[in-house]
Enzyme design. Structure first.
Site, PDB file in Angstrom:
ATOM      1  CE  LYS A 169      -2.272  -0.856   3.813  1.00 44.86           C
ATOM      2  NZ  LYS A 169      -1.708  -2.176   4.204  1.00 44.86           N
ATOM      3  NE  ARG A 225      -4.047  -0.905   9.798  1.00 48.22           N
ATOM      4  CZ  ARG A 225      -2.968  -0.259   9.385  1.00 48.22           C
ATOM      5  NH1 ARG A 225      -3.067   0.789   8.615  1.00 48.22           N
ATOM      6  NH2 ARG A 225      -1.774  -0.669   9.733  1.00 48.22           N
ATOM      7  NE  ARG A 254       7.474  -3.106   5.941  1.00 50.44           N
ATOM      8  CZ  ARG A 254       6.176  -2.847   6.045  1.00 50.44           C
ATOM      9  NH1 ARG A 254       5.476  -2.530   4.971  1.00 50.44           N
ATOM     10  NH2 ARG A 254       5.556  -2.935   7.198  1.00 50.44           N
ATOM     11  NE  ARG A 301       6.753  -0.063   9.513  1.00 44.90           N
ATOM     12  CZ  ARG A 301       5.566  -0.065   8.929  1.00 44.90           C
ATOM     13  NH1 ARG A 301       5.442   0.390   7.699  1.00 44.90           N
ATOM     14  NH2 ARG A 301       4.506  -0.550   9.556  1.00 44.90           N
TER      15      ARG A 301
END
Ligand code: AMP
Length: 190
Positions: A14, A89, A128, A130
């Site tokens: 996204k 969400r 990723r 994070r």
């Protein structure tokens, strides 16, 4: 001018796709996750309240998000359209957004579901790096997605503006499909 909501699980792309589409179209990219991470790193009151939830992969309480999103959609750059990435969400955020847009005489053109198989999501998230991308938090974020966010798809399905895009393809191909949705919408008006 387009108003888009990007839905789909964590790791679906996204953020990456929204950023690219925003750069190509000039539409404002609004990521609640990025807004929260920036509040956390600058140590604001919001950041302090949100941190434990973000770190654990839980949803931050709605109350902390609603004023934030209301103010953000009123910023001048959002007048030319927006891509909402990470909001709504859950069902109550979707209901809030619906009401807010009605008050602002706006409507979302499309809610876009980026579809990616669960196994691919895991691989992407692990890679990723994070802070909230450790295995335990990733698992929890996927659970939270299935429990609270996936039902939001039905909300937009019933409204008739849900589009699904296969997100398990090279970045540029996915982005091309998204651009077709944006441009296709313009042709629909003719
Ligand atoms: P994201 O960058 O969209 O993956 O969001 C990262 C984290 O921020 C999520 O795991 C949640 O803890 C929090 N978050 C982002 N957007 C929302 C939202 N709309 N409602 C509640 N929590 C959110």
């Amino acid at each position: 001018m387009k108003r888009l909501i990007f839905l789909g699980p964590p790791g679906a792309g996204k953020g990456t796709q929204a950023k690219l589409l925003a750069a190509k179209t000039g539409i404002a990219h609004i990521s609640t996750g990025e807004m929260l991470r920036s509040a956390i790193s600058s140590g604001t009151t919001l950041g302090k309240q949100a941190q434990t939830y973000v770190d654990k992969g839980e949803l931050v309480p709605d109350q902390l998000l609603l004023d934030l999103i209301r103010a953000r959609l009123r910023e001048p750059d959002a007048k030319n359209g927006w891509i909402l990435d990470g909001f709504p969400r859950n069902a109550s955020q979707a209901a809030f957004l619906d009401k807010l847009l009605m008050e602002m005489n706006q409507a979302c053109d499309y809610a876009i579901n980026l579809e990616v198989p669960e196994q691919v999501l895991m691989e992407r998230l692990v890679g990723r790096g994070r802070k909230d991308d450790n295995p335990e938090t990733i698992r929890r974020r996927l659970e939270v997605y299935h429990e609270h966010t996936a039902p939001v798809l039905d909300f937009y399905l019933l409204k008739g503006n849900l589009k699904s895009v296969n997100g398990d393809r090279p970045l540029e191909e996915v982005n091309k499909s998204l651009q077709e949705i944006v441009n296709g919408g313009i042709r629909d008006l003719k």
